[in-house]
Enzyme design. Structure first.
Site, short mmCIF file in Angstrom:
data_model
loop_
_atom_site.label_atom_id
_atom_site.label_comp_id
_atom_site.label_asym_id
_atom_site.label_seq_id
_atom_site.Cartn_x
_atom_site.Cartn_y
_atom_site.Cartn_z
N CYS A 137 50.27 21.20 -16.27
CA CYS A 137 51.18 21.99 -17.08
C CYS A 137 50.83 23.47 -16.97
O CYS A 137 49.69 23.88 -17.23
CB CYS A 137 51.11 21.56 -18.55
N ASN B 255 69.06 26.61 -26.72
CA ASN B 255 68.91 26.61 -25.27
C ASN B 255 67.44 26.53 -24.88
O ASN B 255 66.57 27.00 -25.62
CB ASN B 255 69.55 27.87 -24.67
N CYS C 93 55.12 19.76 -21.19
CA CYS C 93 54.56 18.49 -20.71
C CYS C 93 55.60 17.37 -20.75
O CYS C 93 55.46 16.37 -20.04
CB CYS C 93 53.35 18.10 -21.56
N CYS D 252 76.29 21.76 -27.31
CA CYS D 252 77.23 21.62 -28.42
C CYS D 252 78.60 22.17 -28.05
O CYS D 252 79.62 21.65 -28.50
CB CYS D 252 76.69 22.36 -29.64
#
Length: 337
Positions: A239, A126, A169, A181
């Site tokens: 970022c 995740n 980024c 999945c």
């Protein structure tokens, strides 16, 4: 130098000097599922001196199709994944240090879990945890090998603080659009390929072969015979992790007290303190249909049909529902708030 590494040392880019570097290295593998078990197998067989395994979950039958270190005995014993993996890996290589930690990786413990590590390998499923790893690695200056696999598709890259952009980024949010999945499936060969891409970049980094390190993010679909490569290039100047140094994932978030586990009809509740599993076995035995305890966790089947899985660190899994309200209700009913 052990005979077990003789063929690896015959490979010129590693040699005896590179093997010594591997043996002096420490890596942390976060997530001991499909990717993590392949990564651990590679690192342990390659002779990395210290391999730390971190995972919050336990072995279930559905894992066996692709999580290569587990077997039916692990399912029967309801072993935590890192414990089952550690047992297998120590039989493979008893000359290195293998450290199993049953824990949920959070903003509160991530930096301690990565202490003393030379490299972090992503075995998670995740993006919430991946962003946490990414931010912690860039804050601490530890390289991070990213990998993801779903269906027949995979992607991988190595991100090195001060040398490359970070994961943020390239991937701005953790929304997978249902592409997990547990929702659309996964075949084992893509897992092996992604983890092998991660493992070889980890080995290049650990032995110091910077010239051969891949400076791109690769994506591929082994069923559709597709392969793409994106150069890492320059970081995103906005970022929040590698450029602004804000590390948003490291900010403790009260909402993470309740976490849905990747489409598995399971809600994880962090809890507020440690749990005495023997004490809770006796308490839940009075209300549950069935209670089973091993040294690592307590499992209780509830009259309502759901299941509770309690861990000593205070975490509780409510299985059989993906409804946060329902999970909170059952938690309050049997554990209290």
């Amino acid at each position: 130098m052990e005979e077990r590494y003789s063929r690896q040392m015959l490979f010129a880019p590693i040699g005896e000097a590179g093997q010594r570097k591997l043996m002096d290295s420490a890596v942390c593998i976060v997530g001991m599922g499909a990717l993590g078990t392949v990564l651990a197998n590679h690192m342990v067989r390659a002779g990395v001196g210290h391999v730390r395994l971190v995972d919050r979950d336990y072995v279930e039958k559905s894992n066996l199709q692709r999580q290569m270190l587990f077997d039916e005995d692990d399912v029967e014993q309801v072993y935590p994944k890192v414990v089952a993996a550690e047992k297998k890996l120590k039989k493979i290589n008893s000359s290195i240090r293998i450290e199993a930690i049953v824990a949920d990786v959070t903003a509160l413990n991530i930096e301690a879990l990565l202490e003393g590590m030379d490299l972090v390998l992503d075995g998670t499923d995740n993006f919430q945890t991946r962003f946490l790893l990414n931010d912690a690695c860039f804050k601490l200056g530890i390289p991070f090998t990213y990998g993801g696999a779903v269906s027949s598709r995979g992607m991988s890259a190595i991100f090195i603080p001060g040398q490359t952009p970070c994961l943020r980024c390239f991937i701005k949010t953790g929304d997978s659009g249902g592409q997990t999945c547990d929702m659309i499936g996964v075949i084992a060969p893509i897992v092996d390929m992604v983890a092998s891409y991660q493992a070889v970049e980890a080995m290049k980094y650990l032995v110091g072969d910077e010239k051969k390190r891949r400076k791109s993010l690769v994506t591929f679909d082994i069923w559709q015979n597709q392969y793409f490569e994106m150069k890492l290039g320059e970081p995103d100047k906005n970022c929040p992790c590698c450029q602004l140094k804000e590390y948003p994932a490291l900010e403790p978030d009260a909402e993470n007290t309740f976490l849905s586990l990747c489409g598995r009809e399971t809600i994880q509740i962090a809890g507020s303190g440690s749990l005495d599993l023997v004490l809770w076995r006796d308490r839940l035995a009075q209300a549950a249909v069935k209670v089973s305890l091993n040294p690592f966790l307590l499992k209780a089947e509830l009259p309502e049909g759901e299941r509770l899985v309690l861990f000593a660190d205070g975490r509780v899994l409510v299985q059989g529902t993906d409804d946060f309200v329902r999970a909170k209700t059952l938690y309050a009913r049997y554990i209290g708030l």
